[in-house]
Motif scaffolding. Structure first.
Motif, mmCIF file in Angstrom:
data_model
loop_
_atom_site.group_PDB
_atom_site.id
_atom_site.type_symbol
_atom_site.label_atom_id
_atom_site.label_comp_id
_atom_site.label_asym_id
_atom_site.label_seq_id
_atom_site.Cartn_x
_atom_site.Cartn_y
_atom_site.Cartn_z
ATOM 1 N N VAL A 148 67.696 53.252 84.194
ATOM 2 C CA VAL A 148 68.781 52.281 84.030
ATOM 3 C C VAL A 148 68.208 50.906 83.677
ATOM 4 N N THR A 149 67.192 50.482 84.398
ATOM 5 C CA THR A 149 66.634 49.149 84.142
ATOM 6 C C THR A 149 65.955 49.078 82.778
ATOM 7 N N ALA A 150 65.295 50.166 82.380
ATOM 8 C CA ALA A 150 64.689 50.179 81.046
ATOM 9 C C ALA A 150 65.760 50.110 79.968
ATOM 10 N N GLN A 151 66.871 50.821 80.167
ATOM 11 C CA GLN A 151 67.960 50.783 79.196
ATOM 12 C C GLN A 151 68.584 49.400 79.124
ATOM 13 N N ALA A 152 68.748 48.750 80.271
ATOM 14 C CA ALA A 152 69.326 47.406 80.278
ATOM 15 C C ALA A 152 68.460 46.428 79.492
ATOM 16 N N THR A 153 67.137 46.527 79.647
ATOM 17 C CA THR A 153 66.270 45.611 78.899
ATOM 18 C C THR A 153 66.252 45.944 77.416
ATOM 19 N N ARG A 154 66.432 47.209 77.051
ATOM 20 C CA ARG A 154 66.520 47.552 75.618
ATOM 21 C C ARG A 154 67.754 46.911 75.002
ATOM 22 N N PHE A 155 68.875 46.974 75.704
ATOM 23 C CA PHE A 155 70.078 46.306 75.206
ATOM 24 C C PHE A 155 69.842 44.790 75.088
ATOM 25 N N ASP A 156 69.143 44.244 76.077
ATOM 26 C CA ASP A 156 68.940 42.792 76.098
ATOM 27 C C ASP A 156 67.952 42.311 75.044
ATOM 28 N N LEU A 157 67.190 43.226 74.443
ATOM 29 C CA LEU A 157 66.347 42.823 73.323
ATOM 30 C C LEU A 157 67.197 42.245 72.194
ATOM 31 N N LEU A 158 68.454 42.673 72.118
ATOM 32 C CA LEU A 158 69.384 42.120 71.132
ATOM 33 C C LEU A 158 70.278 41.049 71.748
ATOM 34 N N ILE A 159 70.911 41.364 72.877
ATOM 35 C CA ILE A 159 71.877 40.416 73.467
ATOM 36 C C ILE A 159 71.161 39.181 74.008
ATOM 37 N N GLY A 160 70.172 39.397 74.863
ATOM 38 C CA GLY A 160 69.474 38.279 75.476
ATOM 39 C C GLY A 160 68.737 37.419 74.474
#
Length: 532
Positions: A184-196
């Protein structure tokens, strides 16, 4: 759930939005009114027992004390630095690195704030960064609102991973295996590579559009190269740490490395705008004056912030004894009024204690006089007293909302009923709604950790029932909880109080609401693509 019960469940949210944002009441008036309305609905519609409502209210007052202590500590540190003359040196140091307000905002709110979030969490970054921005000459409204917007992506792993390790793991119960948490945490950071990565540019655009002389979007976009570079300077290290090391240190190490990279790049003019941007001359955004000497070295001026960051980090690491020692000093109230509601306060472990200790150490580090120390204390006490009534109403409102599951109406708690209603309506389109559920949790509870505790198991159930990828849906819950920090009433009140904007909370929320919606929509669309 009928239309009327759905409307009743929405009362805490609608009341706060109506009084604060639409009617523009000050929080000092809006939050007590919202509390009274929420308590009335809980008693009459949800049929929550009177003792349950009273116990939830008392629990809220107990929690509010901890928030007030954090705010007071942050104010005391700031005012101590102001009296010693350190703020002058820090301001001059940033001006020497870059006179561009857009770059200053990114360095302080985004990168320094990410590091503080990783170390302490729980609203600490806005409490530290917002007054520092004011000291540099930013308008108080800009400082508060933009510090809140910046304090979003790093929240996934705030306080050494608490939203993931406590919020998600305990929220899932037996289903929260270490392998699932890491996925879950790895997936969240993958999404944040774009959003964040896009958030520093959002900060620049908001700054120039709402606080610039020409009210220009284009001036904010002019910093796109450095903004995206600074975004990646945090999100890439955070992604690598989350993927290979786990959820404890992505924000802390990502923020620290990102700040070092960002400072070096800004000092060398790497990707920074050719023409620096500043506020309009004579517009009233003058830097905060200091009553101390202005000849202090930059290293000596920054030493208290460095000490605070070091202490926050050392007291949050499980393999060191300090965390256990400080958490061992507890003030507990169990079975409040005979109910199942309990409250625990750990005064030594709260960031406010670290801030207060750092302020005391600063008296010695900066060779301050008793008169300077007294002035810093009195100013801080005066400022924090204005937030007491607001927080004393806001936190009990949240606790009544959360504890409404004990009722004679045969209903789940208000937040769970609302989430179930949304899940039934959307089905496979749930990824679009999942971030908003997370944001709702942070808005009403005041914490991404609490949001994850409340809604992670629900999100897991929806994912299983609709055959969606569980790590994707839970990552969207985490990202939505991050976004909710931008509009969380408790964080907004805290940020407003440290920059002298008590009574202006509605204005802050009107500025932070659009980026919150942007963050959630972006996350939802990425979630849909991930399950396609």
């Amino acid at each position: 759930m009928t239309f009327w019960t759905a409307l009743a469940a929405l009362t805490p949210i609608l009341a706060v939005f109506l009084f604060l944002v639409i009617l523009r009441w000050p929080a000092l008036k809006a939050m007590p009114a919202s509390l009274a309305l929420t308590a009335l609905v809980a008693l009459l519609v949800w049929r929550v027992p009177m003792l349950q409502v009273a116990a939830a209210t008392l629990e809220g007052l107990f929690i509010a004390l901890s928030i007030l202590w954090i705010v007071f500590g942050a104010l005391l540190l700031l005012n101590t630095l102001r009296e010693s003359g350190a703020l002058d040196a820090i301001r001059d140091g940033f001006v020497r690195v870059t006179p561009d307000r857009r770059v200053q905002l990114i360095l302080i709110a985004w990168l320094f704030g990410a590091f503080i979030e990783g170390a302490a969490g729980f609203g600490t970054p806005a409490a530290l960064c917002a007054p520092l921005l004011v000291a540099l000459g930013f308008p108080p409204l800009a400082a508060a609102a933009l510090a809140l917007v910046a304090n979003s992506s790093p929240v996934s792993f705030g306080a050494v991973g608490t939203p993931a390790l406590i919020g998600v793991a305990q929220g899932l119960g037996d289903a929260g295996t270490p392998a699932l948490i890491r996925a879950v945490t790895a997936q969240a950071t993958r999404f944040d590579l774009l959003i964040g990565t896009s958030l520093p540019l959002v900060l620049c655009v908001l700054l120039t559009r709402f606080f610039g002389e020409r009210r220009s979007w284009r001036e904010g976009l002019g910093a796109w190269q450095f903004a995206l570079f600074a975004g990646l300077a945090f999100t890439v290290p955070a992604w690598l740490v989350a993927t290979f090391l786990g959820p404890e240190f992505p924000s802390l190490l990502g923020g620290l490395l990102g700040l070092a990279i960002g400072m070096m790049a800004a000092r060398q003019g790497f990707l920074t705008p050719k023409t620096p941007w500043d506020f309009a001359p004579g517009s009233g955004e003058a830097p905060v004056a200091s009553t101390g000497a202005s000849s202090m070295t930059l290293a000596r001026a920054w030493a208290p912030y460095g000490l605070a960051a070091l202490l926050l980090t050392l007291t949050r690491l499980d393999f060191l004894p300090f965390k256990g020692w400080m958490q061992g000093a507890q003030v507990s109230w169990t079975a409040i009024l005979g109910t199942s509601i309990s409250a625990t306060l750990t005064p030594l472990y709260l960031p406010g204690t670290v801030f207060a200790f750092t302020a005391l150490a600063t008296l010695v580090l900066h060779s301050m006089t008793r008169a300077q120390a007294r002035a810093a204390f009195q100013l801080s006490l005066k400022r924090v007293s204005g937030a007491a009534i607001t927080l004393g109403a806001a936190v009990p409102l949240v606790r009544i909302f959360i504890h409404s599951g004990i009722n004679a109406a045969g209903l789940e708690s208000m937040p769970l009923e609302l989430a179930a209603l949304a899940a039934g309506a959307l089905g496979r389109g749930w990824p679009l709604a999942a971030p908003f559920v997370g944001a709702l949790g942070s808005f009403i509870s005041g914490s991404a950790t609490f949001s994850n505790l409340m809604f992670t198991l629900f999100q897991h159930s929806v994912a299983v029932q609709t055959a969606l990828a569980v790590p994707v849906v839970l990552a969207l819950q985490m990202l939505g909880a991050n976004a909710g920090n931008m509009i969380c009433v408790l964080n907004v009140v805290a940020a407003a109080s440290v920059v002298g904007l008590l009574g202006e909370e509605g204005r802050i929320i009107r500025l932070t609401l659009p980026p919150m919606v942007y963050y959630c929509i972006f996350a939802g669309l990425l979630g849909l693509l991930a399950i396609a």
